[in-house]
Design a protein around this motif. Structure first.
Motif, PDB file in Angstrom:
ATOM      1  N   UNK A 108      19.630  40.100  19.113  1.00  0.00           N
ATOM      2  CA  UNK A 108      18.213  39.818  18.902  1.00  0.00           C
ATOM      3  C   UNK A 108      17.552  41.125  18.482  1.00  0.00           C
ATOM      4  N   UNK A 109      17.310  41.262  17.187  1.00  0.00           N
ATOM      5  CA  UNK A 109      16.758  42.516  16.668  1.00  0.00           C
ATOM      6  C   UNK A 109      15.579  42.245  15.754  1.00  0.00           C
ATOM      7  N   UNK A 110      14.640  43.158  15.775  1.00  0.00           N
ATOM      8  CA  UNK A 110      13.494  43.025  14.888  1.00  0.00           C
ATOM      9  C   UNK A 110      12.934  44.402  14.609  1.00  0.00           C
ATOM     10  N   UNK A 111      12.545  44.656  13.355  1.00  0.00           N
ATOM     11  CA  UNK A 111      11.997  45.969  13.020  1.00  0.00           C
ATOM     12  C   UNK A 111      10.591  46.142  13.549  1.00  0.00           C
ATOM     13  N   UNK A 112       9.865  45.005  13.600  1.00  0.00           N
ATOM     14  CA  UNK A 112       8.447  45.170  13.925  1.00  0.00           C
ATOM     15  C   UNK A 112       8.017  44.585  15.267  1.00  0.00           C
ATOM     16  N   UNK A 113       8.910  43.850  15.919  1.00  0.00           N
ATOM     17  CA  UNK A 113       8.453  43.209  17.162  1.00  0.00           C
ATOM     18  C   UNK A 113       9.126  43.800  18.391  1.00  0.00           C
ATOM     19  N   UNK A 114       8.370  43.812  19.489  1.00  0.00           N
ATOM     20  CA  UNK A 114       8.936  44.254  20.763  1.00  0.00           C
ATOM     21  C   UNK A 114       9.848  43.154  21.293  1.00  0.00           C
ATOM     22  N   UNK A 115      11.023  43.563  21.763  1.00  0.00           N
ATOM     23  CA  UNK A 115      11.963  42.588  22.323  1.00  0.00           C
ATOM     24  C   UNK A 115      12.156  42.898  23.803  1.00  0.00           C
ATOM     25  N   UNK A 172      28.708  26.108  23.459  1.00  0.00           N
ATOM     26  CA  UNK A 172      29.310  27.132  24.315  1.00  0.00           C
ATOM     27  C   UNK A 172      28.552  28.456  24.184  1.00  0.00           C
ATOM     28  N   UNK A 173      28.316  29.134  25.324  1.00  0.00           N
ATOM     29  CA  UNK A 173      27.644  30.431  25.242  1.00  0.00           C
ATOM     30  C   UNK A 173      28.365  31.352  24.260  1.00  0.00           C
ATOM     31  N   UNK A 174      27.602  32.017  23.432  1.00  0.00           N
ATOM     32  CA  UNK A 174      28.196  32.964  22.476  1.00  0.00           C
ATOM     33  C   UNK A 174      28.463  32.350  21.128  1.00  0.00           C
ATOM     34  N   UNK A 175      28.383  31.009  21.008  1.00  0.00           N
ATOM     35  CA  UNK A 175      28.739  30.427  19.709  1.00  0.00           C
ATOM     36  C   UNK A 175      27.509  30.170  18.821  1.00  0.00           C
ATOM     37  N   UNK A 176      26.315  30.372  19.334  1.00  0.00           N
ATOM     38  CA  UNK A 176      25.112  30.194  18.502  1.00  0.00           C
ATOM     39  C   UNK A 176      24.770  31.477  17.755  1.00  0.00           C
ATOM     40  N   UNK A 177      23.596  31.473  17.128  1.00  0.00           N
ATOM     41  CA  UNK A 177      23.228  32.617  16.293  1.00  0.00           C
ATOM     42  C   UNK A 177      21.793  33.065  16.592  1.00  0.00           C
ATOM     43  N   UNK A 178      21.606  33.794  17.713  1.00  0.00           N
ATOM     44  CA  UNK A 178      20.232  34.172  18.078  1.00  0.00           C
ATOM     45  C   UNK A 178      19.552  35.034  17.017  1.00  0.00           C
ATOM     46  N   UNK A 179      20.343  35.780  16.223  1.00  0.00           N
ATOM     47  CA  UNK A 179      19.739  36.627  15.185  1.00  0.00           C
ATOM     48  C   UNK A 179      18.941  35.766  14.206  1.00  0.00           C
ATOM     49  N   UNK A 180      19.470  34.580  13.904  1.00  0.00           N
ATOM     50  CA  UNK A 180      18.801  33.709  12.933  1.00  0.00           C
ATOM     51  C   UNK A 180      17.520  33.100  13.505  1.00  0.00           C
TER      52      UNK A 180
END
Ligand SMILES: Nc1nc2c(ncn2[C@@H]2O[C@H](COP(=O)(O)OP(=O)(O)OP(=O)(O)O)[C@@H](O)[C@H]2O)c(=O)[nH]1
Ligand SMILES: [Mg+2]
Length: 391
Positions: A234-241, A119-127
């Motif tokens: 979806x976050x990253x300190x060093x990469x463009x998103x 289901x949308x929203x139940x995964x973990x894109x941060x990981x």
């Protein structure tokens, strides 16, 4: 110039690939749809230098020049692929020609760690962000580590340059002496004898090599699902998103191909060109809404920025007639070359032909008509005539 599309299964890599190449590739909502890598040609956009003249070159469209690049869509990777999980690490080899990687992440969180639909929203894109770096590092580590104890003794005994040995061992992964040199400094390993490197040292070295030889940009894909549900995760300190909707880009390109709309890739709107049936109208209204809320589908922005920001490329135009900006047969600005920023006139001569490079005399800036020496550094948009004694 090759970009690689990589990421978890089902994230939308092939949809992204199809939307920029219009190649007929398989797309489906289950993991490992793609097994054999797809190779195609995409186009990055740059303002055409002919726009400052009275006449147009005929090669650009509304002042935008489309420069071809190669793009590869590879099989999905799951965490621990380097240990053989999922389809294993054989497919990492498909990324070896890629100078930069677009990491496609499912930002709608509608796939699990293995890429199965949920289901949308139940995964973990941060990981999903970090795992790809790690898989690539470990892939490189395993290649570097093959026969390392024997090789490191040979380096010591024969006085082989360490950066050459590292680049040679990893040449199949597209690693150059310059990459190895950078990484050996970055990981402080020039001062440690290679026979004494620990496994951790080598992994640290591979981390630096990965960063330098396979820089990455992140496509936070599927922003059309539930109003961009997981983009903030979806976050990253060093990469463009860059938020993307590969599905919307594909819909727009397909509609433009059949003549229903007029659409410039990367644009924030499109024009309807024919009568629409109710289904087409509904679909296009939905895409229009997305463009209004996000500015564009993000797909073209991703490939443009991977080339111009991540890889720091410039576009230069070779001509034979510096007055008319044409080649011998009168075509204006016939070619557009992508070259690394810092490239010189001599590099450009070699790009045209080895003989022209070998017999280089001087270059001419077609704007100012000034003579340029071989070491003169080219600028983005330069129009250059090379003069050589080559036949
Ligand atoms: N809503 C939405 N769905 C998308 C988007 N991009 C891809 N999809 C869907 O996601 C599913 C997987 O797309 P693919 O392009 O096959 O994904 P992939 O990453 O190539 O998958 P593998 O080849 O299995 O690794 C398909 O059902 C696509 O239609 C998007 O931007 N928005
Ligand atoms: Mg695929």
């Amino acid at each position: 110039m090759t970009l690689g599309l990589a990421g978890k299964p089902n994230a939308g890599k092939s949809t992204f690939f199809k939307s920029v190449t219009m190649a007929d590739v398989e797309i489906a909502n289950y993991p490992f749809t793609t097994i054999h890598a797809n190779h195609g040609v995409a186009y990055i956009q740059t303002p055409c230098s002919c726009m400052e003249r009275d006449n147009r070159c005929g090669k650009c469209k509304d002042g935008i020049r489309y420069v071809p690049i190669d793009i590869i869509d590879v099989a999905g990777l799951v965490p621990d692929a380097h240990k053989g999980k999922g389809l294993g690490n054989a497919f990492l080899d498909d990324l070896r020609q890629a100078q930069a990687i677009i990491h496609v992440v499912d930002a709608s969180a509608s796939t699990d760690a293995e890429g199965n639909p949920i289901d949308p929203g139940s995964g973990n894109p941060a990981a999903d962000i970090e795992f790809l770096d790690y898989e690539l590092e470990m892939w490189m580590f395993e290649i570097l580590n093959r026969n390392w104890s024997k090789l490191s003794r040979k380096i010591k005994a024969e006085g082989i340059k360490i950066e050459e040995a590292v680049a040679d061992q990893l040449s199949g992964a597209g690693v150059t002496i310059e990459h190895a040199n950078y990484a050996l400094h970055d990981s402080d390993l020039y001062s440690v004898e290679p026979t004494k490197w620990s496994e951790d040292d080598m992994i640290k070295l591979c981390r630096s090599i990965r960063k330098e030889s396979k820089p990455m940009i992140i496509a936070a894909n599927k922003f059309d699902v539930l109003d961009g549900l997981g983009i903030s995760l979806v976050q990253s300190d060093e990469k463009t998103i860059i938020p993307t909707s590969a599905a919307a880009e594909l819909a727009l390109k397909s509609a433009a191909k059949t003549g229903i709309i007029r659409y410039t890739p990367g644009a924030g709107s499109f024009e309807v060109a024919t009568e629409l049936n109710p289904a087409q109208e509904k679909g296009l209204n939905a895409v229009q809404h997305l463009l209004e809320t996000h500015g564009s589908t993000g797909v073209q922005e991703c490939i443009n920025r991977a080339v111009f920001e991540l890889l720091d490329m410039i576009v230069v135009y070779p001509v034979e007639d510096e007055g008319k900006w044409t080649n011998k047969t009168g075509d204006m600005l016939p070619d557009a070359y992508l070259m690394k920023r810092g490239s010189t006139c001599k590099d450009m001569a070699y790009r045209i032909h080895t003989d022209i490079g070998d017999h280089f005399l001087y270059a001419v800036d077609a704007r100012t008509k000034m003579r340029l020496a071989e070491k003169h550094e080219l600028q983005n948009g330069d129009v250059i005539k090379i003069v050589s004694t080559a036949k």
